[in-house]
Design a protein around this motif. Structure first.
Motif, PDB file in Angstrom:
ATOM      1  N   SER A 117       0.837  -1.205   0.000  1.00 45.26           N
ATOM      2  CA  SER A 117       0.000   0.000   0.000  1.00 45.26           C
ATOM      3  C   SER A 117       0.871   1.254   0.000  1.00 45.26           C
ATOM      4  O   SER A 117       0.572   2.235  -0.696  1.00 45.26           O
ATOM      5  CB  SER A 117      -0.953   0.011   1.200  1.00 45.26           C
ATOM      6  OG  SER A 117      -0.281   0.266   2.412  1.00 45.26           O
ATOM      7  N   ARG A 118       1.951   1.230   0.758  1.00 44.61           N
ATOM      8  CA  ARG A 118       2.878   2.367   0.788  1.00 44.61           C
ATOM      9  C   ARG A 118       3.496   2.582  -0.590  1.00 44.61           C
ATOM     10  O   ARG A 118       3.577   3.707  -1.080  1.00 44.61           O
ATOM     11  CB  ARG A 118       3.974   2.109   1.830  1.00 44.61           C
ATOM     12  CG  ARG A 118       4.998   3.208   1.929  1.00 44.61           C
ATOM     13  CD  ARG A 118       6.035   2.884   3.020  1.00 44.61           C
ATOM     14  NE  ARG A 118       7.021   3.932   3.064  1.00 44.61           N
ATOM     15  CZ  ARG A 118       8.118   3.968   2.307  1.00 44.61           C
ATOM     16  NH1 ARG A 118       8.365   2.993   1.443  1.00 44.61           N
ATOM     17  NH2 ARG A 118       8.954   4.970   2.406  1.00 44.61           N
ATOM     18  N   LEU A 162      -5.959  -0.746   6.682  1.00 45.55           N
ATOM     19  CA  LEU A 162      -4.529  -0.429   6.721  1.00 45.55           C
ATOM     20  C   LEU A 162      -4.094   0.175   8.057  1.00 45.55           C
ATOM     21  O   LEU A 162      -3.100  -0.278   8.635  1.00 45.55           O
ATOM     22  CB  LEU A 162      -4.141   0.468   5.541  1.00 45.55           C
ATOM     23  CG  LEU A 162      -4.300  -0.194   4.162  1.00 45.55           C
ATOM     24  CD1 LEU A 162      -3.957   0.787   3.054  1.00 45.55           C
ATOM     25  CD2 LEU A 162      -3.457  -1.451   4.043  1.00 45.55           C
ATOM     26  N   PRO A 163      -4.800   1.172   8.596  1.00 44.97           N
ATOM     27  CA  PRO A 163      -4.380   1.651   9.925  1.00 44.97           C
ATOM     28  C   PRO A 163      -4.427   0.565  10.996  1.00 44.97           C
ATOM     29  O   PRO A 163      -3.576   0.529  11.888  1.00 44.97           O
ATOM     30  CB  PRO A 163      -5.389   2.772  10.223  1.00 44.97           C
ATOM     31  CG  PRO A 163      -5.820   3.255   8.881  1.00 44.97           C
ATOM     32  CD  PRO A 163      -5.854   2.009   8.019  1.00 44.97           C
ATOM     33  N   VAL A 168       0.796  -1.720  17.336  1.00 43.28           N
ATOM     34  CA  VAL A 168      -0.047  -1.271  18.444  1.00 43.28           C
ATOM     35  C   VAL A 168       0.394   0.131  18.862  1.00 43.28           C
ATOM     36  O   VAL A 168       1.587   0.459  18.845  1.00 43.28           O
ATOM     37  CB  VAL A 168       0.065  -2.262  19.627  1.00 43.28           C
ATOM     38  CG1 VAL A 168      -0.739  -1.777  20.821  1.00 43.28           C
ATOM     39  CG2 VAL A 168      -0.408  -3.642  19.194  1.00 43.28           C
ATOM     40  N   LEU A 169      -0.538   0.956  19.230  1.00 45.55           N
ATOM     41  CA  LEU A 169      -0.355   2.361  19.615  1.00 45.55           C
ATOM     42  C   LEU A 169      -0.052   3.259  18.416  1.00 45.55           C
ATOM     43  O   LEU A 169       0.189   4.447  18.571  1.00 45.55           O
ATOM     44  CB  LEU A 169       0.725   2.543  20.687  1.00 45.55           C
ATOM     45  CG  LEU A 169       0.518   1.752  21.986  1.00 45.55           C
ATOM     46  CD1 LEU A 169       1.650   1.992  22.955  1.00 45.55           C
ATOM     47  CD2 LEU A 169      -0.823   2.095  22.613  1.00 45.55           C
ATOM     48  N   LYS A 170      -0.019   2.705  17.220  1.00 47.20           N
ATOM     49  CA  LYS A 170       0.169   3.508  16.010  1.00 47.20           C
ATOM     50  C   LYS A 170      -0.910   3.178  14.982  1.00 47.20           C
ATOM     51  O   LYS A 170      -0.720   3.339  13.791  1.00 47.20           O
ATOM     52  CB  LYS A 170       1.553   3.253  15.409  1.00 47.20           C
ATOM     53  CG  LYS A 170       2.679   3.796  16.257  1.00 47.20           C
ATOM     54  CD  LYS A 170       3.912   3.946  15.417  1.00 47.20           C
ATOM     55  CE  LYS A 170       5.023   4.621  16.179  1.00 47.20           C
ATOM     56  NZ  LYS A 170       4.904   6.057  16.243  1.00 47.20           N
ATOM     57  N   GLN A 171      -2.041   2.705  15.468  1.00 45.79           N
ATOM     58  CA  GLN A 171      -3.101   2.260  14.571  1.00 45.79           C
ATOM     59  C   GLN A 171      -4.100   3.370  14.274  1.00 45.79           C
ATOM     60  O   GLN A 171      -5.298   3.213  14.423  1.00 45.79           O
ATOM     61  CB  GLN A 171      -3.805   1.034  15.156  1.00 45.79           C
ATOM     62  CG  GLN A 171      -2.883  -0.156  15.249  1.00 45.79           C
ATOM     63  CD  GLN A 171      -3.548  -1.379  15.835  1.00 45.79           C
ATOM     64  OE1 GLN A 171      -4.553  -1.302  16.514  1.00 45.79           O
ATOM     65  NE2 GLN A 171      -2.975  -2.542  15.560  1.00 45.79           N
ATOM     66  N   ILE A 178       1.881   8.906   8.018  1.00 50.04           N
ATOM     67  CA  ILE A 178       3.297   9.169   8.319  1.00 50.04           C
ATOM     68  C   ILE A 178       4.152   8.014   7.805  1.00 50.04           C
ATOM     69  O   ILE A 178       5.215   8.230   7.209  1.00 50.04           O
ATOM     70  CB  ILE A 178       3.501   9.387   9.838  1.00 50.04           C
ATOM     71  CG1 ILE A 178       2.863  10.721  10.257  1.00 50.04           C
ATOM     72  CG2 ILE A 178       4.984   9.344  10.210  1.00 50.04           C
ATOM     73  CD1 ILE A 178       2.769  10.921  11.767  1.00 50.04           C
ATOM     74  N   PHE A 179       3.696   6.784   8.006  1.00 51.17           N
ATOM     75  CA  PHE A 179       4.397   5.603   7.506  1.00 51.17           C
ATOM     76  C   PHE A 179       4.598   5.698   5.987  1.00 51.17           C
ATOM     77  O   PHE A 179       5.677   5.435   5.470  1.00 51.17           O
ATOM     78  CB  PHE A 179       3.595   4.347   7.881  1.00 51.17           C
ATOM     79  CG  PHE A 179       3.929   3.118   7.103  1.00 51.17           C
ATOM     80  CD1 PHE A 179       5.146   2.473   7.267  1.00 51.17           C
ATOM     81  CD2 PHE A 179       3.016   2.581   6.201  1.00 51.17           C
ATOM     82  CE1 PHE A 179       5.458   1.321   6.538  1.00 51.17           C
ATOM     83  CE2 PHE A 179       3.305   1.436   5.476  1.00 51.17           C
ATOM     84  CZ  PHE A 179       4.526   0.809   5.651  1.00 51.17           C
TER      85      PHE A 179
END
Length: 193
Positions: A117-118, A162-163, A168-171, A178-179
């Motif tokens: 996806s990125r 995707l999120p 974990v903690l970045k979902q 940002i990714f």
């Protein structure tokens, strides 16, 4: 010699790429892009599929697609035939519009789904001459749907997956964006699972 039969797993997303014959332009203007989306809507009404990322460039397109009920070949055949018929009629084009059969590679785990996806979303800025300054400015990519994080009316587009695959903690939608925006050397240090 007959072509090798493609494998299809209804639980996996596939990175699909389709190029114009001899890398020629297959989307010449905004109307062509709109017709491609109409071709996807037409196909979705017949065969359910789910996209989590897409990017239409002028001479090719990328989809991250899953077809849970019908073989992916049936879905892609319908999309490509419908768009090809439109293009040939509009531009009085003869011959093959596409280079060959579509490329399809399965994304077998969360890390590969995120990586593909990125890659798809970075296409407009990864060219020799970037097409836009920021990914969300490119109108024919799904990245702006993630960046805005607002309801949309594309029935076959799923933006929550995707999120949810991020660590974990970045979902969040913001962390997913940002990714995608980070350079490759910054990405390698992220532990996805």
């Amino acid at each position: 010699m007959p072509r090798k039969k493609r494998s299809w797993n209804p639980t996996l997303f596939y990175h699909v790429v389709m190029r114009g014959n001899n890398r020629q332009v297959i989307f010449q203007n905004e109307e062509d892009y709109a017709e491609f989306f109409r071709s996807m809507h037409y196909t979705y009404d017949r065969y359910t599929f789910h996209l989590v990322a897409y990017c239409m460039m002028n001479n090719h397109y990328h989809l991250l697609i899953r077809s849970p009920n019908e073989p992916l070949g049936k879905v892609m055949g319908t999309i490509n035939k419908r768009y090809s018929n439109y293009f040939k009629s509009k531009y009085h084009y003869r011959g093959h519009l596409y280079e060959s059969r579509y490329f399809a590679k399965p994304a077998i785990d969360a890390k590969s789904v995120l990586a593909v996806s990125r890659y798809i979303h970075r296409n407009p800025i990864a060219t020799k001459q970037p097409m836009v300054e920021r990914m969300e400015h490119y109108p024919y990519s799904s990245f702006h749907l993630y960046k805005k994080n607002q309801p949309h009316h594309i029935p076959y587009m799923t933006t929550t997956l995707l999120p949810s695959l991020m660590p974990v903690l970045k979902q969040t939608f913001e962390d997913y964006c940002i990714f995608c925006e980070q350079d490759d050397d910054e990405i390698e240090s992220i532990d996805f699972l």
